[in-house]
Design a protein around this motif. Structure first.
Motif, PDB file in Angstrom:
ATOM      1  N   PRO A 394     -17.063 -14.574 -35.405  1.00 52.45           N
ATOM      2  CA  PRO A 394     -16.800 -14.824 -36.660  1.00 52.45           C
ATOM      3  C   PRO A 394     -16.552 -15.127 -37.969  1.00 52.45           C
ATOM      4  O   PRO A 394     -17.245 -15.955 -38.209  1.00 52.45           O
ATOM      5  N   PHE A 395     -16.730 -13.698 -37.827  1.00 57.44           N
ATOM      6  CA  PHE A 395     -17.071 -14.429 -39.822  1.00 57.44           C
ATOM      7  C   PHE A 395     -16.370 -14.525 -40.534  1.00 57.44           C
ATOM      8  O   PHE A 395     -16.811 -15.056 -41.621  1.00 57.44           O
ATOM      9  N   GLN A 396     -15.252 -14.545 -41.000  1.00 60.89           N
ATOM     10  CA  GLN A 396     -14.231 -15.695 -41.254  1.00 60.89           C
ATOM     11  C   GLN A 396     -14.958 -16.907 -41.437  1.00 60.89           C
ATOM     12  O   GLN A 396     -14.867 -17.541 -42.380  1.00 60.89           O
ATOM     13  N   CYS A 399     -19.372 -17.048 -42.669  1.00 64.70           N
ATOM     14  CA  CYS A 399     -19.310 -17.109 -44.499  1.00 64.70           C
ATOM     15  C   CYS A 399     -18.630 -17.382 -44.541  1.00 64.70           C
ATOM     16  O   CYS A 399     -18.499 -17.136 -45.900  1.00 64.70           O
ATOM     17  N   ALA A 400     -17.707 -18.290 -44.598  1.00 66.12           N
ATOM     18  CA  ALA A 400     -16.725 -18.651 -46.239  1.00 66.12           C
ATOM     19  C   ALA A 400     -17.355 -18.922 -46.555  1.00 66.12           C
ATOM     20  O   ALA A 400     -17.139 -19.610 -47.915  1.00 66.12           O
ATOM     21  N   ARG A 401     -18.786 -20.309 -46.863  1.00 66.07           N
ATOM     22  CA  ARG A 401     -20.024 -20.354 -47.675  1.00 66.07           C
ATOM     23  C   ARG A 401     -21.232 -19.972 -47.626  1.00 66.07           C
ATOM     24  O   ARG A 401     -21.206 -19.799 -45.807  1.00 66.07           O
ATOM     25  N   PRO A 414     -25.239 -18.608 -40.745  1.00 71.52           N
ATOM     26  CA  PRO A 414     -26.169 -17.657 -41.169  1.00 71.52           C
ATOM     27  C   PRO A 414     -26.774 -16.754 -40.193  1.00 71.52           C
ATOM     28  O   PRO A 414     -27.263 -16.322 -40.090  1.00 71.52           O
ATOM     29  N   SER A 415     -25.845 -16.671 -39.404  1.00 73.47           N
ATOM     30  CA  SER A 415     -26.193 -15.359 -38.183  1.00 73.47           C
ATOM     31  C   SER A 415     -26.431 -15.144 -38.082  1.00 73.47           C
ATOM     32  O   SER A 415     -27.503 -13.466 -37.857  1.00 73.47           O
ATOM     33  N   ALA A 448     -21.127  -9.031 -45.921  1.00 72.23           N
ATOM     34  CA  ALA A 448     -20.168 -10.075 -44.599  1.00 72.23           C
ATOM     35  C   ALA A 448     -19.879 -11.434 -45.472  1.00 72.23           C
ATOM     36  O   ALA A 448     -19.180 -11.858 -44.758  1.00 72.23           O
ATOM     37  N   TYR A 449     -20.083 -11.480 -47.115  1.00 70.55           N
ATOM     38  CA  TYR A 449     -19.645 -12.629 -47.735  1.00 70.55           C
ATOM     39  C   TYR A 449     -18.572 -12.991 -48.733  1.00 70.55           C
ATOM     40  O   TYR A 449     -18.038 -13.440 -48.411  1.00 70.55           O
TER      41      TYR A 449
END
Length: 574
Positions: A394-396, A399-401, A414-415, A448-449
């Motif tokens: 679930p990147f969204q 990586c939201a913050r 931060p996997s 990714a971010y």
């Protein structure tokens, strides 16, 4: 809501931009729907900064009211008073820190408010990838590098015992899985649906790698929902039995401690019982995830930004962050999986709780250790697409913050950054084994971010299909493979090998990834100079061997490596 409604002040003149280790620049600041643009048009130079607003992690502002007199232009007209000013400090997800000195308190507050609103928009379709239209790319270009269907067709050794199932074609069985998955041939779709109901989030065991030497496999899934009453699912048991012959032994690598697995039963989760999964032996390898991993990153970034320059304090903060211990855990667990497959000749099933973080981390690293194709430029991008994008990381959410945000932690973790750090450790220990360089890892960490491309948007394939991501955005991986881009990320020392590579996890072998965590410091400039020197040596070597070559035997980089290995050592200790 239109972007213009969030922009209270669109541009301000006479703004001073301060970047670390660079002289201040004075120019014009503009705020658009997706970018912050600063332009310095001094006569002797013209410099610009284009910052994607999605890259902003935190905004800190301060204003001052000072006694002063109105400024006057040469024509005698009154301009903005000098009696107020403000400072905005922007902390980015790529760990950059910028400072803007803005004349005028109101303008400062308006700019800060606009940045905060636009950088935190949550609507996927309002994000920049849906508006990015570079001239050299077309929306008709292929999106992605592979699919489960292509992977199956291209892997002939799977055809006898494995099949491609489209039981999840409408994402109803498992929302976080792709529409097609590879499963044992003897297990039908009805059994898969029942096994999915027994696994958290529907993530039933699926194949992710078949070893080219002995056809042993690596599979992944989520935890079984056995609960306190030790529930069973016959179809789930048969699915795993179909992976191994009666005489074979398989291993379940659980990325939780035995105590955590036991505690999970109290909330409906659990683990595979030895009594019901007879060919399989369970091994627990505890790996941190979620909030613990995110806080570790925050502490590490804080340590790297410590201005005291006190060595004892720095080392203490670095140790307290425990980041390198997470790197150690990931690499050692992946090494265990690879050892089971390569040296012991056993198939492996990997899972933790949800199967979307540490599970993917371990299966990806194990494939890099075992599979020469995953160490090529294209192969590594395909691995990321298969094991992270398609497999439902679930990147969204994750990586939201980043590390600077003052917001309360939700599902950030931060996997993926940890994966890239582990890849850097492997690249550091095996400089000839990977076709790509550190530059690619740094690029991926940033993308990714906050990205111009749609590859890391959303949390799974179902969301991407619903929102039309593949039809309305460009693919990052396809862009990176273009010849003009690919050259930037190639490892000039690459020499392919069919052998497995076994990274060391001894304390002296694992080092801080300075290229990422000290990227915006004086150290980075020295690293860039060293990389340029490495390229110069390699090019000179190629020209020399090309001129002297008298046989069709291709030249190797061994001599070149001898010339540059000291430079690569310096990149870590500088």
């Amino acid at each position: 809501m239109e972007f213009s409604e969030h922009i209270k002040t669109a541009n301000v003149e006479d703004v001073v931009l301060k970047l670390p280790f660079q002289p201040p620049m004075r120019g014009t600041l503009c705020v658009t729907g997706h970018h912050l643009l600063f332009s310095d048009r001094a006569e002797e130079r013209e410099r610009q900064l284009l910052l994607l607003l999605r890259n902003i992690d935190a905004v800190e502002k301060s204003v001052e009211n000072l006694l002063g007199y109105p400024q006057h232009s040469k024509a005698g007209q009154s301009q903005r008073t000098t009696g107020s000013s403000g400072t905005i400090i922007i902390k980015c997800k790529d760990l950059r820190i910028l400072q803007l000195d803005i004349p005028g308190m109101e303008e400062c507050l308006n700019i800060a408010s606009s940045i905060e609103a636009l950088s935190s928009l949550e609507s996927i379709t309002e994000m920049y990838p849906f508006f990015h239209r570079p001239r050299e790319l077309s929306l008709n270009d292929p999106w992605g590098l592979s699919s489960p269907e292509q992977d199956y067709i291209q892997t002939e050794r799977l055809w006898d015992r494995w099949r491609l199932s489209k039981v999840n074609s409408d994402f109803s069985v498992c929302p976080s899985y792709p529409g097609a998955v590879i499963v044992p041939r003897t297990v039908d779709d009805d059994a898969l649906m029942k096994a999915a109901r027994f696994r958290q989030g529907g993530r039933f065991p699926v194949l992710c790698y078949c070893h080219h030497r002995n056809s042993m496999v690596i599979m992944r899934c989520s935890q079984p929902m056995t609960g306190a009453n030790r529930k069973r699912c016959r179809e789930d048991e048969l699915l795993l039995q179909a992976v191994t012959d009666e005489s074979e032994l398989g291993y379940v690598i659980d990325t939780r401690s035995a105590q955590q697995a036991q505690q999970a039963r109290m909330t409906g989760g659990g683990f595979e019982s030895k009594s019901f999964y007879r060919p399989w032996r369970r091994i627990h390898r505890h790996m941190e995830r979620g909030k613990v991993l995110q806080e570790s990153l925050i502490k590490l970034v804080e340590a790297c930004g410590d201005p005291s320059h006190n060595m004892d304090r720095w080392l203490s903060k670095l140790e307290n962050s425990k980041w390198l211990s997470h790197v150690h855990s990931a690499l050692s667990t992946a090494g265990l999986v690879a050892e089971c497959v390569e040296r012991d000749g056993h198939s492996v099933l990997v899972h933790g709780s949800e199967g979307m973080d540490t599970t993917l981390l371990v299966t990806s690293l194990a494939q890099v250790i075992l599979d020469p194709a995953s160490r090529t430029f294209r192969g590594f991008l395909q691995l990321l697409e298969r094991e992270w994008v398609q497999a439902g990381h679930p990147f969204q959410q994750r990586c939201a913050r980043s590390a600077h945000s003052h917001a309360r932690l939700r599902q950030e973790c931060p996997s993926f950054v940890l994966l890239l750090d582990c890849m850097w450790q492997i690249w550091r220990q095996f400089p000839l084994a990977l076709e790509f360089s550190e530059a690619l890892l740094l690029k991926l960490a940033q993308e990714a971010y906050a990205s111009d491309y749609g590859t890391f948007l959303c949390n799974n394939e179902q969301e991407r299909c619903t929102l039309g991501v593949k039809e309305n955005t460009h693919c990052l991986f396809q862009f990176l493979l273009r010849c003009s881009e690919r050259e930037k990320y190639i490892n000039p020392l690459y020499e392919p090998t069919e052998l497995a590579i076994w990274p060391s996890v001894q304390p002296q072998s694992l080092q801080l990834w300075t290229g990422l965590f000290l990227r915006w410091t004086e150290h980075a400039e020295t690293m860039a100079e060293a990389r340029e020197e490495i390229w110069t040596i390699v090019k000179e070597h190629r020209e020399r061997t090309g001129a002297e070559e008298t046989t069709p035997t291709p030249p190797t980089h061994r001599d070149t490596f001898t010339a540059v290995e000291n430079l690569m050592d310096e990149l870590t200790i500088l």
